[in-house]
Design a protein around this motif. Structure first.
Motif, mmCIF file in Angstrom:
data_model
loop_
_atom_site.group_PDB
_atom_site.id
_atom_site.type_symbol
_atom_site.label_atom_id
_atom_site.label_comp_id
_atom_site.label_asym_id
_atom_site.label_seq_id
_atom_site.Cartn_x
_atom_site.Cartn_y
_atom_site.Cartn_z
ATOM 1 N N MET A 1 4.324 0.663 2.662
ATOM 2 C CA MET A 1 5.526 1.258 2.119
ATOM 3 C C MET A 1 5.151 2.560 1.406
ATOM 4 N N PRO A 2 5.975 3.550 1.506
ATOM 5 C CA PRO A 2 5.674 4.804 0.818
ATOM 6 C C PRO A 2 5.470 4.574 -0.675
ATOM 7 N N GLY A 3 4.397 5.119 -1.199
ATOM 8 C CA GLY A 3 4.097 5.011 -2.619
ATOM 9 C C GLY A 3 3.320 3.777 -3.028
ATOM 10 N N CYS A 4 3.136 2.821 -2.140
ATOM 11 C CA CYS A 4 2.365 1.619 -2.476
ATOM 12 C C CYS A 4 0.883 1.924 -2.306
ATOM 13 N N HIS A 5 0.113 1.629 -3.325
ATOM 14 C CA HIS A 5 -1.310 1.968 -3.311
ATOM 15 C C HIS A 5 -2.224 0.751 -3.205
ATOM 16 N N VAL A 6 -1.675 -0.391 -2.817
ATOM 17 C CA VAL A 6 -2.491 -1.591 -2.662
ATOM 18 C C VAL A 6 -3.354 -1.419 -1.407
ATOM 19 N N PRO A 7 -4.671 -1.613 -1.523
ATOM 20 C CA PRO A 7 -5.541 -1.453 -0.348
ATOM 21 C C PRO A 7 -5.162 -2.431 0.768
ATOM 22 N N GLY A 8 -5.321 -1.972 1.992
ATOM 23 C CA GLY A 8 -4.977 -2.794 3.150
ATOM 24 C C GLY A 8 -5.698 -4.134 3.165
ATOM 25 N N SER A 9 -6.912 -4.171 2.631
ATOM 26 C CA SER A 9 -7.681 -5.420 2.630
ATOM 27 C C SER A 9 -7.066 -6.468 1.699
ATOM 28 N N TRP A 10 -6.173 -6.069 0.804
ATOM 29 C CA TRP A 10 -5.493 -7.005 -0.096
ATOM 30 C C TRP A 10 -4.113 -7.386 0.416
ATOM 31 N N CYS A 11 -3.719 -6.861 1.558
ATOM 32 C CA CYS A 11 -2.358 -7.033 2.065
ATOM 33 C C CYS A 11 -2.222 -8.230 2.996
ATOM 34 N N GLU A 12 -0.984 -8.528 3.298
ATOM 35 C CA GLU A 12 -0.631 -9.587 4.226
ATOM 36 C C GLU A 12 -0.078 -8.945 5.495
ATOM 37 N N ILE A 13 -0.120 -9.674 6.590
ATOM 38 C CA ILE A 13 0.430 -9.183 7.844
ATOM 39 C C ILE A 13 1.903 -9.590 7.923
ATOM 40 N N HIS A 14 2.743 -8.633 8.220
ATOM 41 C CA HIS A 14 4.175 -8.868 8.360
ATOM 42 C C HIS A 14 4.564 -8.720 9.823
ATOM 43 N N HIS A 15 5.269 -9.714 10.366
ATOM 44 C CA HIS A 15 5.825 -9.611 11.716
ATOM 45 C C HIS A 15 7.057 -8.708 11.629
ATOM 46 N N VAL A 16 7.042 -7.564 12.290
ATOM 47 C CA VAL A 16 8.190 -6.666 12.238
ATOM 48 C C VAL A 16 9.397 -7.343 12.882
ATOM 49 N N HIS A 36 3.983 -8.037 -2.936
ATOM 50 C CA HIS A 36 5.313 -7.718 -3.485
ATOM 51 C C HIS A 36 6.262 -7.209 -2.397
ATOM 52 N N HIS A 37 5.816 -6.217 -1.632
ATOM 53 C CA HIS A 37 6.703 -5.660 -0.608
ATOM 54 C C HIS A 37 6.983 -6.659 0.509
ATOM 55 N N HIS A 38 6.027 -7.516 0.805
ATOM 56 C CA HIS A 38 6.249 -8.541 1.836
ATOM 57 C C HIS A 38 7.326 -9.525 1.388
ATOM 58 N N ARG A 39 7.287 -9.924 0.116
ATOM 59 C CA ARG A 39 8.251 -10.906 -0.397
ATOM 60 C C ARG A 39 9.637 -10.317 -0.633
ATOM 61 N N THR A 40 9.730 -9.007 -0.895
ATOM 62 C CA THR A 40 11.020 -8.410 -1.254
ATOM 63 C C THR A 40 11.626 -7.558 -0.137
ATOM 64 N N LEU A 41 10.997 -7.503 1.026
ATOM 65 C CA LEU A 41 11.471 -6.631 2.102
ATOM 66 C C LEU A 41 12.929 -6.902 2.463
ATOM 67 N N ASP A 42 13.317 -8.152 2.587
ATOM 68 C CA ASP A 42 14.684 -8.490 3.001
ATOM 69 C C ASP A 42 15.734 -8.133 1.958
ATOM 70 N N SER A 43 15.365 -8.077 0.696
ATOM 71 C CA SER A 43 16.346 -7.825 -0.358
ATOM 72 C C SER A 43 16.240 -6.433 -0.982
ATOM 73 N N SER A 44 15.266 -5.641 -0.561
ATOM 74 C CA SER A 44 15.022 -4.355 -1.227
ATOM 75 C C SER A 44 15.737 -3.163 -0.593
ATOM 76 N N GLY A 45 16.239 -3.326 0.624
ATOM 77 C CA GLY A 45 16.878 -2.213 1.311
ATOM 78 C C GLY A 45 15.951 -1.457 2.238
ATOM 79 N N TRP A 46 14.651 -1.770 2.188
ATOM 80 C CA TRP A 46 13.698 -1.142 3.109
ATOM 81 C C TRP A 46 13.787 -1.827 4.464
ATOM 82 N N GLU A 47 13.563 -1.041 5.517
ATOM 83 C CA GLU A 47 13.546 -1.578 6.876
ATOM 84 C C GLU A 47 12.317 -1.043 7.596
ATOM 85 N N ILE A 48 11.778 -1.862 8.477
ATOM 86 C CA ILE A 48 10.623 -1.469 9.293
ATOM 87 C C ILE A 48 10.946 -1.792 10.739
#
Length: 103
Positions: A1-16, A36-48
């Protein structure tokens, strides 16, 4: 997500395209998102969505009133100390080296 600085190695895989809706478990359908972004994607207004195997994102109206689809910028490279350079005197490579010095 734009502005998120969490390293990729700490991230989860999201099925688009959601796995529960028939989305494949394949790299062409996956992106890394922080917890955070994985858990809030559906309610945050962001789309991928995927465009020729690459993710594009659309932010919520408060972030982009025109709601344009954008290709995320790659993260900036982080500078790391090269292990190929010799360490200075008194610096140890591992605990066993440090423990064996001085008895």
């Amino acid at each position: 997500m734009p502005g998120c600085h969490v390293p990729g190695s700490w991230c989860e895989i999201h099925h688009v395209q959601e796995h529960s809706r028939g989305g494949p478990t394949h790299t062409d359908n996956g992106v890394t998102l922080c917890w955070h972004h994985h858990r809030t994607l559906d309610s945050s207004g962001w789309e991928i969505r995927m465009d020729n195997g690459l993710p594009i994102v659309r932010g919520p109206a408060w972030w982009d009133p025109a709601r344009r689809w954008r290709r995320p910028r790659p993260p900036l490279a982080r500078h790391r100390r090269s292990r190929s350079k010799p360490l200075s005197a008194g610096t140890f490579h591992d605990r066993t080296s440090a423990m064996s010095v001085g008895g």
